[in-house]
Scaffold this motif. Sequence first.
Motif, PDB file in Angstrom:
ATOM      1  N   MET A  14      35.898  24.382  45.141  1.00 19.99           N
ATOM      2  CA  MET A  14      35.803  25.661  45.835  1.00 19.99           C
ATOM      3  C   MET A  14      36.404  26.828  45.062  1.00 19.99           C
ATOM      4  O   MET A  14      35.987  27.970  45.206  1.00 19.99           O
ATOM      5  CB  MET A  14      36.515  25.548  47.191  1.00 19.99           C
ATOM      6  CG  MET A  14      35.957  24.492  48.110  1.00 19.99           C
ATOM      7  SD  MET A  14      37.068  24.136  49.507  1.00 19.99           S
ATOM      8  CE  MET A  14      37.181  25.750  50.295  1.00 19.99           C
ATOM      9  N   GLY A  15      37.431  26.544  44.298  1.00 16.40           N
ATOM     10  CA  GLY A  15      38.203  27.604  43.664  1.00 16.40           C
ATOM     11  C   GLY A  15      39.578  27.714  44.293  1.00 16.40           C
ATOM     12  O   GLY A  15      39.947  26.923  45.167  1.00 16.40           O
ATOM     13  N   ALA A  16      40.333  28.690  43.874  1.00 15.18           N
ATOM     14  CA  ALA A  16      41.720  28.846  44.304  1.00 15.18           C
ATOM     15  C   ALA A  16      41.830  28.995  45.819  1.00 15.18           C
ATOM     16  O   ALA A  16      40.956  29.564  46.477  1.00 15.18           O
ATOM     17  CB  ALA A  16      42.350  30.049  43.613  1.00 15.18           C
ATOM     18  N   CYS A  17      42.919  28.478  46.363  1.00 17.92           N
ATOM     19  CA  CYS A  17      43.170  28.554  47.802  1.00 17.92           C
ATOM     20  C   CYS A  17      43.783  29.911  48.154  1.00 17.92           C
ATOM     21  O   CYS A  17      44.815  30.296  47.594  1.00 17.92           O
ATOM     22  CB  CYS A  17      44.102  27.423  48.220  1.00 17.92           C
ATOM     23  SG  CYS A  17      44.593  27.474  49.956  1.00 17.92           S
ATOM     24  N   ASP A  18      43.169  30.608  49.103  1.00 14.57           N
ATOM     25  CA  ASP A  18      43.688  31.882  49.577  1.00 14.57           C
ATOM     26  C   ASP A  18      44.497  31.725  50.860  1.00 14.57           C
ATOM     27  O   ASP A  18      45.441  32.485  51.094  1.00 14.57           O
ATOM     28  CB  ASP A  18      42.537  32.861  49.822  1.00 14.57           C
ATOM     29  CG  ASP A  18      41.762  33.154  48.560  1.00 14.57           C
ATOM     30  OD1 ASP A  18      42.282  33.897  47.708  1.00 14.57           O
ATOM     31  OD2 ASP A  18      40.644  32.617  48.412  1.00 14.57           O
ATOM     32  N   ASN A  56      38.834  31.330  50.036  1.00 18.12           N
ATOM     33  CA  ASN A  56      38.865  29.928  50.440  1.00 18.12           C
ATOM     34  C   ASN A  56      40.025  29.636  51.380  1.00 18.12           C
ATOM     35  O   ASN A  56      41.144  30.094  51.165  1.00 18.12           O
ATOM     36  CB  ASN A  56      39.000  29.022  49.211  1.00 18.12           C
ATOM     37  CG  ASN A  56      37.836  29.184  48.255  1.00 18.12           C
ATOM     38  OD1 ASN A  56      36.687  29.206  48.657  1.00 18.12           O
ATOM     39  ND2 ASN A  56      38.152  29.302  46.970  1.00 18.12           N
ATOM     40  N   CYS A  57      39.733  28.831  52.404  1.00 13.63           N
ATOM     41  CA  CYS A  57      40.741  28.382  53.357  1.00 13.63           C
ATOM     42  C   CYS A  57      40.761  26.858  53.363  1.00 13.63           C
ATOM     43  O   CYS A  57      39.716  26.223  53.564  1.00 13.63           O
ATOM     44  CB  CYS A  57      40.412  28.906  54.754  1.00 13.63           C
ATOM     45  SG  CYS A  57      41.463  28.254  56.073  1.00 13.63           S
ATOM     46  N   LEU A  58      41.931  26.267  53.123  1.00 14.68           N
ATOM     47  CA  LEU A  58      42.095  24.820  53.174  1.00 14.68           C
ATOM     48  C   LEU A  58      42.870  24.435  54.421  1.00 14.68           C
ATOM     49  O   LEU A  58      43.905  25.033  54.725  1.00 14.68           O
ATOM     50  CB  LEU A  58      42.856  24.307  51.942  1.00 14.68           C
ATOM     51  CG  LEU A  58      42.167  24.408  50.580  1.00 14.68           C
ATOM     52  CD1 LEU A  58      43.050  23.769  49.512  1.00 14.68           C
ATOM     53  CD2 LEU A  58      40.807  23.753  50.599  1.00 14.68           C
ATOM     54  N   ILE A  59      42.356  23.436  55.141  1.00  7.86           N
ATOM     55  CA  ILE A  59      43.010  22.958  56.358  1.00  7.86           C
ATOM     56  C   ILE A  59      43.367  21.489  56.174  1.00  7.86           C
ATOM     57  O   ILE A  59      42.477  20.641  56.001  1.00  7.86           O
ATOM     58  CB  ILE A  59      42.098  23.122  57.584  1.00  7.86           C
ATOM     59  CG1 ILE A  59      41.691  24.591  57.756  1.00  7.86           C
ATOM     60  CG2 ILE A  59      42.803  22.612  58.843  1.00  7.86           C
ATOM     61  CD1 ILE A  59      40.684  24.822  58.874  1.00  7.86           C
ATOM     62  N   VAL A  60      44.649  21.190  56.199  1.00  4.67           N
ATOM     63  CA  VAL A  60      45.130  19.812  56.099  1.00  4.67           C
ATOM     64  C   VAL A  60      45.417  19.314  57.516  1.00  4.67           C
ATOM     65  O   VAL A  60      46.163  19.944  58.262  1.00  4.67           O
ATOM     66  CB  VAL A  60      46.408  19.717  55.245  1.00  4.67           C
ATOM     67  CG1 VAL A  60      46.885  18.261  55.178  1.00  4.67           C
ATOM     68  CG2 VAL A  60      46.156  20.258  53.845  1.00  4.67           C
ATOM     69  N   GLY A  61      44.810  18.173  57.857  1.00  2.58           N
ATOM     70  CA  GLY A  61      44.929  17.663  59.214  1.00  2.58           C
ATOM     71  C   GLY A  61      43.812  18.198  60.085  1.00  2.58           C
ATOM     72  O   GLY A  61      44.020  18.602  61.224  1.00  2.58           O
ATOM     73  N   ALA A  62      42.605  18.209  59.528  1.00  2.38           N
ATOM     74  CA  ALA A  62      41.451  18.772  60.237  1.00  2.38           C
ATOM     75  C   ALA A  62      40.953  17.813  61.312  1.00  2.38           C
ATOM     76  O   ALA A  62      40.905  16.607  61.113  1.00  2.38           O
ATOM     77  CB  ALA A  62      40.325  19.081  59.249  1.00  2.38           C
ATOM     78  N   GLY A  63      40.594  18.376  62.438  1.00  2.00           N
ATOM     79  CA  GLY A  63      40.065  17.578  63.544  1.00  2.00           C
ATOM     80  C   GLY A  63      39.515  18.501  64.607  1.00  2.00           C
ATOM     81  O   GLY A  63      39.288  19.694  64.373  1.00  2.00           O
TER      82      GLY A  63
END
Length: 241
Positions: free
Chosen positions: A76-80, A3-10
Amino acid sequence: MKNCLIVGAGEGVSRAVAKRFGTAGYRVGLISRNATNLQRLAADLASDGVKAFVATADAGQATELVGAMEALIGQMGACDVLIYNAAVLKPGNALDVSTEQIAAELEVNLLGAHRAVSIVAPGMIERRQGSILFTGGGLSLEPFPEWTSLALGKAALRSLAISLFKELSPKGVHVAVLAICGIVEPGGPFDPEEIANEYWRVATNPTGLADREIVFQPVGTDPFYNDPDRVHAAVSLPPKV
């Protein structure tokens, strides 16, 4: 599946990064304060075959950001891989911008990044793997007065990234800051897909100390892009390419 989390997506960098990770088999989580733009981005990614999970939050509002990240991790599960791409892009000279404005913008430019890391880092440390990437900029290396608040934020973000790199590298977690020293435009030297490839490389195959900071400034590009009229040329030492 990772999993990939993106903060400030645009649009631009974060869209290209989401596509790069998503097409490589990662689940992608997107956080932005604009729900309409977020849904549009998710639909665009779906057309590229990328399934995106979304949550609305202002990165400068602690309760919103924590709630959004916890909701996505719950789905999603844990952030990688965590990518912090949020910033307030407001011009203002050093003696014109108010102290209150700087403080408010640091909530997004710096403190939101620290909050986001505090959520995902414990799990990464426990698993002894993971990557945390921050989007930096040339202002962290050579500030210009017209962008005082953003320069302060990017400089502090750079310091945070390097401190975290030193703390977390022995624990199996790679941290990096990527300074994009130019205007992001498709087809240009700062093409978002080329930048996304560098995010992918640093997140999935880092080389250690050499990859704690990436200065993305292709040969021949303008190190004075924040000062196009060369107003401050006589008092500036832009980074050498």
